[in-house]
Design a protein around this motif. Structure first.
Motif, short mmCIF file in Angstrom:
data_model
loop_
_atom_site.label_atom_id
_atom_site.label_comp_id
_atom_site.label_asym_id
_atom_site.label_seq_id
_atom_site.Cartn_x
_atom_site.Cartn_y
_atom_site.Cartn_z
N SER A 1 0.85 -1.18 0.00
CA SER A 1 0.00 0.00 0.00
C SER A 1 0.89 1.24 0.00
N ALA A 2 0.35 2.34 -0.47
CA ALA A 2 1.09 3.60 -0.52
C ALA A 2 0.09 4.73 -0.69
N SER A 3 0.55 5.95 -0.43
CA SER A 3 -0.30 7.12 -0.62
C SER A 3 0.55 8.28 -1.11
N GLY A 4 -0.10 9.26 -1.71
CA GLY A 4 0.63 10.41 -2.24
C GLY A 4 -0.28 11.60 -2.43
N THR A 5 0.33 12.75 -2.68
CA THR A 5 -0.42 13.97 -2.92
C THR A 5 0.26 14.77 -4.02
#
Length: 296
Positions: A10-14
């Protein structure tokens, strides 16, 4: 190195007004089944992600989830200059007529004009979808790398377990070979007794038929071929594990061959000790087959 079919990342970004989160997971499967749940309003995103995944994943039921949200409103206000010009002309005319009539008016203020209908209008900002798509595609390889790193870790554990099981199979096959060798004299004695029984009752019998029956008796008592094949299968399995890559299907086929030899060994056992070894072989082979079901 072999890889497990199961994995998770899993990962997240903006970027600018956008935020997103990735979730990539996989379970066992007979083939490669990709299920992508990504926004369809980003043109070409699913096709590009699928291309990356098929280039790096060979087998398993893989699900990719991407959730995207906007962190701020995508609208702003601007002055309608044409409308303001019309209002100013109207105010000028009103003030001029008031002066001619001797009427005194309070000075107009900008804040008063801003509150008038139509001076400010809402406009939607054009959001950078192309930039968002580029950011997502540049980040996904890292997510896929984490996903495969977990599958390699589990693959290394699987490899150790299967190597130990191959060692057990090799040991049991060697034990079966010793038992078969130790019973050679008993087997020869039984064959002689059977031969004497056949010869005593073979008057008028077809000599070729008698020879065939004797040959069948001898074959049924000989497990040398099964033991040799088990050794060959052990060597082949170790080579596949050492080779790495997507070898799960080949290992699965090889486990069928292992099981076939163990079944034949049990059917030819003709002794409690050899039957016990054959059953132990079948148990280990079945345990290894369960592990193979996890290999990509």
């Amino acid at each position: 190195m072999i890889r497990s079919m199961t994995g998770f990342a899993s990962a997240s970004g903006t970027q600018d007004s956008w935020s997103w989160s990735w979730e990539l997971r996989a379970v066992n499967g007979k083939g490669l089944d990709l299920r992508l749940r990504v926004p369809d309003w980003i043109e070409g995103l699913e096709v590009a992600l699928r291309k990356q995944m098929t280039a790096d994943v060979a087998r398993g039921n893989v699900t990719c989830n991407l959730r995207i949200s906007s962190t701020e409103t995508a609208s702003t206000q601007q002055v309608n200059t044409a409308h303001v010009d019309a209002l100013l002309d109207a105010l000028h005319e009103i003030e001029t007529r008031a002066m001619d009539a001797g009427v005194s008016l309070a000075p107009s203020r900008a804040s008063d004009i801003l509150t008038m209908r139509g001076v400010l209008e809402q406009t939607d900002q054009v959001q950078d979808i192309a930039g968002l798509r580029e950011a997502l595609l540049s980040e996904f390889p890292a997510v896929l790398s984490d996903f495969n790193a977990m599958r390699r870790q589990e693959g290394a554990i699987l490899a150790d377990v299967m190597q130990n099981q191959l060692g057990e199979i090799e040991s049991l096959a060697a034990q079966a070979a010793r038992l078969a060798n130790d019973r050679k004299e008993d087997t020869a004695a039984n064959l002689r007794r059977n031969l004497a029984r056949v010869l005593d009752n073979s008057e008028g019998a077809d000599a070729d038929r008698v020879a065939q029956e004797l040959a069948l008796i001898a074959v049924k008592a000989d497990v040398t071929e099964e033991i040799d094949r088990l050794a060959a299968h052990v060597a082949a399995a170790r080579a596949l594990i050492g080779q790495g890559g997507p070898v799960g299907r080949k290992l699965d086929f090889l486990m069928q061959e292992f099981n076939r030899e163990a079944n034949t060994l049990c059917s030819k056992a003709q002794s409690t000790e050899l039957m016990t070894v054959g059953l132990a072989l079948k148990a280990v082979i079945d345990q290894m087959r369960e592990q193979v079901q996890n290999v990509e």
